[in-house]
Motif scaffolding. Structure first.
Motif, PDB file in Angstrom:
ATOM      1  N   ALA A 139       6.681  29.355   6.917  1.00 28.10           N
ATOM      2  CA  ALA A 139       6.860  28.382   5.831  1.00 28.10           C
ATOM      3  C   ALA A 139       6.802  26.959   6.374  1.00 28.10           C
ATOM      4  O   ALA A 139       6.165  26.078   5.776  1.00 28.10           O
ATOM      5  CB  ALA A 139       8.187  28.640   5.110  1.00 28.10           C
ATOM      6  N   GLU A 140       7.458  26.737   7.529  1.00 25.60           N
ATOM      7  CA  GLU A 140       7.440  25.406   8.115  1.00 25.60           C
ATOM      8  C   GLU A 140       6.030  25.025   8.567  1.00 25.60           C
ATOM      9  O   GLU A 140       5.608  23.875   8.452  1.00 25.60           O
ATOM     10  CB  GLU A 140       8.409  25.353   9.313  1.00 25.60           C
ATOM     11  N   ARG A 142       3.166  26.110   7.316  1.00 25.83           N
ATOM     12  CA  ARG A 142       2.348  25.803   6.131  1.00 25.83           C
ATOM     13  C   ARG A 142       2.712  24.448   5.540  1.00 25.83           C
ATOM     14  O   ARG A 142       1.849  23.705   5.059  1.00 25.83           O
ATOM     15  CB  ARG A 142       2.529  26.900   5.092  1.00 25.83           C
ATOM     16  N   LYS A 143       4.046  24.129   5.574  1.00 28.31           N
ATOM     17  CA  LYS A 143       4.484  22.840   5.041  1.00 28.31           C
ATOM     18  C   LYS A 143       3.908  21.697   5.867  1.00 28.31           C
ATOM     19  O   LYS A 143       3.444  20.678   5.327  1.00 28.31           O
ATOM     20  CB  LYS A 143       6.019  22.790   5.055  1.00 28.31           C
ATOM     21  N   ALA A 144       3.896  21.863   7.195  1.00 30.17           N
ATOM     22  CA  ALA A 144       3.325  20.832   8.060  1.00 30.17           C
ATOM     23  C   ALA A 144       1.829  20.673   7.822  1.00 30.17           C
ATOM     24  O   ALA A 144       1.305  19.556   7.795  1.00 30.17           O
ATOM     25  CB  ALA A 144       3.596  21.180   9.524  1.00 30.17           C
ATOM     26  N   LYS A 145       1.145  21.805   7.646  1.00 22.81           N
ATOM     27  CA  LYS A 145      -0.312  21.743   7.372  1.00 22.81           C
ATOM     28  C   LYS A 145      -0.589  21.043   6.058  1.00 22.81           C
ATOM     29  O   LYS A 145      -1.518  20.234   5.936  1.00 22.81           O
ATOM     30  CB  LYS A 145      -0.866  23.179   7.338  1.00 22.81           C
ATOM     31  N   SER A 146       0.254  21.316   5.033  1.00 23.17           N
ATOM     32  CA  SER A 146       0.076  20.673   3.733  1.00 23.17           C
ATOM     33  C   SER A 146       0.290  19.171   3.835  1.00 23.17           C
ATOM     34  O   SER A 146      -0.459  18.382   3.247  1.00 23.17           O
ATOM     35  CB  SER A 146       1.042  21.291   2.719  1.00 23.17           C
ATOM     36  N   MET A 147       1.315  18.750   4.606  1.00 16.67           N
ATOM     37  CA  MET A 147       1.577  17.319   4.776  1.00 16.67           C
ATOM     38  C   MET A 147       0.437  16.639   5.526  1.00 16.67           C
ATOM     39  O   MET A 147       0.092  15.484   5.245  1.00 16.67           O
ATOM     40  CB  MET A 147       2.902  17.128   5.529  1.00 16.67           C
ATOM     41  N   GLU A 150      -2.490  16.223   3.117  1.00 18.15           N
ATOM     42  CA  GLU A 150      -2.251  15.167   2.127  1.00 18.15           C
ATOM     43  C   GLU A 150      -2.181  13.788   2.753  1.00 18.15           C
ATOM     44  O   GLU A 150      -2.025  12.789   2.048  1.00 18.15           O
ATOM     45  CB  GLU A 150      -0.951  15.461   1.374  1.00 18.15           C
ATOM     46  N   LYS A 161       4.357  18.649  15.709  1.00 14.06           N
ATOM     47  CA  LYS A 161       5.214  19.505  14.874  1.00 14.06           C
ATOM     48  C   LYS A 161       4.792  20.964  14.981  1.00 14.06           C
ATOM     49  O   LYS A 161       5.624  21.885  15.041  1.00 14.06           O
ATOM     50  CB  LYS A 161       5.159  19.019  13.421  1.00 14.06           C
TER      51      LYS A 161
END
Length: 519
Positions: A139-140, A142-147, A150, A161
């Motif tokens: 989850a972390e 994927r969240k870093a990849k999304s940030m 964007e 990260k």
């Protein structure tokens, strides 16, 4: 037996050895048989029992005879490696030779054996040799990849990260080291599924997207003949073409009328306007004339015909530079070369019918008829392309009119080439006559080995003709064996009236074998 710290009895070494002891005969082929004992003294006895299954008759047979076969191989002096290869082969041969009843007995007598438990997969060890127990926080990650996608995180921040989450150094992440291992860890040990294929974009500029070619009818020019216009000064026509030369003559003209005076044709002007090479200065008039264009209809396939004069509305012969050059006209096919053997026999012949094979009794110096009055027919063979001829036979006539049938000869091939056995084959066809339903036949001719008294070739063969007139109940078939000898050049008895459509003079068709071979 000693109690462990929880007070339960642990099995001693002897009982453990008994439980795991393999069956001697099945040491290499089957899993070890576990003893039914080995109880730890509590209610977990059922859980410690191994899974059992009945051994196959074939393996039981191999276990019973393995030692016997091994002794045979030892006596033969084979080394251990070769003996191990041969032992199962020979056991298989013995099993194949065993009767069905004996095989059934081995199946029935086969004992129960323990099923070998599957060994758990060993986890890969890290550099220190210890099994890695770190779990990746997907989850972390994927969240870093999304940030990063964007734009919230820079590339360097995302790599740092990601390195923390994967337990790697920033350098390893940047260089892609252990990228495959990290991907397999995220998917539970297997390679992640490939991303979905991006939809294919349709290419533009295809046939469907291409605008149709437009043309302007020449009649559309009439209302604008005196309107001021301007032609493109850079010659757009194909360099060196006739259209390019003509365009240079009228490109300075200021009206359509002046373009015609300087050498342009109406079709040239219409073509230039339709393609934008020439425009009217008045914007409204230009828009009006361009609105009169029509899409060019696709050309329908037509049968080849003789070239005709181009119409006034036809597009110019030479296309501009942006068009492909016209295909070169096909060369006219030359007439096929007449076979030299046929050329050698061309000429006029007097024909005589014979009762039997025309070669029987034919001697050298044969004296044929020298006049038509002494012959039963006449034959003409012409070598002018295409080769042809004609034959007339006395007695083969139309009963209704009494006139002789006058069929023409046509060789079976364009070059009048004879068959492999030297036979010239001709088709006979007769001009259409009222009420004559059929008038066809064939002639076969061959050069005889002998020559006539004048040293000229003699032709022998067969004449067949079939005529049918239903109204007069005429249905006749003639078959004649014939000999043909050359008519003397000075004969005054050649029936020219019977050959109105064929040359009958010596200058046109006469020739000897020697003359033909020289050609």
């Amino acid at each position: 037996m000693e109690d462990d710290e929880h007070g339960s009895a642990a099995p001693d070494d002897a009982s453990m050895a008994d439980r795991d002891a393999p069956v001697k005969e099945e040491e290499e082929e089957e899993p070890a048989v576990k003893a039914e004992g080995g109880s730890n003294g509590d209610g977990a006895e059922a859980e410690d029992k191994p899974e059992m299954k009945k051994q196959s008759g074939y393996l039981y047979f191999c276990a019973q005879h393995r030692g016997e076969v091994a002794e045979e191989l030892a006596k033969e002096g084979l080394d251990k490696a070769e003996a191990n290869k041969q032992i199962m082969k020979r056991l298989g041969v013995r099993w194949s030779g065993t009767s069905a009843d004996d095989k059934k007995k081995y199946v029935e007598d086969a004992p129960m054996v323990a099923v070998k438990p599957k060994k758990p997969r060993k986890r890969k060890a890290d550099k220190d040799g210890e099994t890695s127990s770190k779990s990746i926080n997907v989850a972390e990650l994927r969240k870093a990849k999304s940030m990063f996608d964007e734009g919230i995180l820079s590339e360097g921040e995302f790599i740092a990260k990601k390195a923390i989450i994967l337990g790697l150094t920033a350098k390893q992440v940047a260089e892609g080291v252990k990228a495959g291992e990290a991907a397999r860890a995220m998917s539970g040990g297997s390679s992640p599924p490939p991303p979905p294929a991006s939809p294919k974009k349709k290419k533009s500029g295809g046939k469907a997207d291409k605008e149709p070619r437009m043309e302007l009818p020449t009649k559309a020019l009439d209302p604008f003949m005196k309107e001021l216009c301007e032609c493109q000064q850079d010659n757009p026509k194909r360099k060196g073409s006739k259209s390019a030369e003509t365009y240079d003559l009228y490109k300075c003209a200021q009206t359509f009328e002046e373009m015609l005076e300087k050498g342009a044709k109406k079709a040239d002007v219409a073509n230039d306007v339709a393609k934008g090479f020439c425009k009217l200065q008045d914007a409204e008039q230009q828009e009006r004339i361009m609105g009169m264009r029509k899409p060019v209809a696709p050309k329908a396939k037509k049968e080849k015909s003789e070239a005709s004069e181009p119409a006034e509305d036809a597009p110019p012969d030479d296309e501009p530079a942006d068009e492909k050059p016209a295909k070169k006209a096909k060369k006219e096919k030359s007439a096929p070369k007449i076979d030299a053997r046929y050329v050698a026999i061309r000429g006029r012949y007097f024909v005589r019918r014979v009762a039997n094979d025309p070669e029987d009794g034919l001697d050298a110096g044969y004296e044929g008829p020298t006049k038509y009055a002494n012959a039963t027919g006449a034959l003409v063979l012409s070598a002018e392309p295409p080769p042809s001829g004609a034959i007339r036979m006395r007695g083969i006539a139309d009963p209704g009119t009494g006139q002789l049938f006058s069929p023409t000869l046509k060789p079976n091939n364009q070059t009048a080439k004879p068959s492999d056995d030297g036979v010239f084959k001709f088709k006979l066809s007769h001009a259409s006559v009222d009420g004559l339903e059929m008038a066809t036949g064939k002639v076969t001719l061959k050069i005889a080995e002998q020559k006539d008294s004048r040293g000229q070739p003699i032709l022998v063969g067969k004449y067949e003709f079939h005529a049918k007139r239903p109204e007069e109940d005429l249905d006749s078939l003639w078959e004649e064996q014939i000999r043909c000898t050359r008519a003397p050049p000075a004969t005054d008895d050649w029936p020219e009236h019977l050959f109105p459509d064929h040359p009958t003079t010596d200058e046109d068709i006469a020739g000897t074998m020697e003359d033909a071979m020289e050609e």
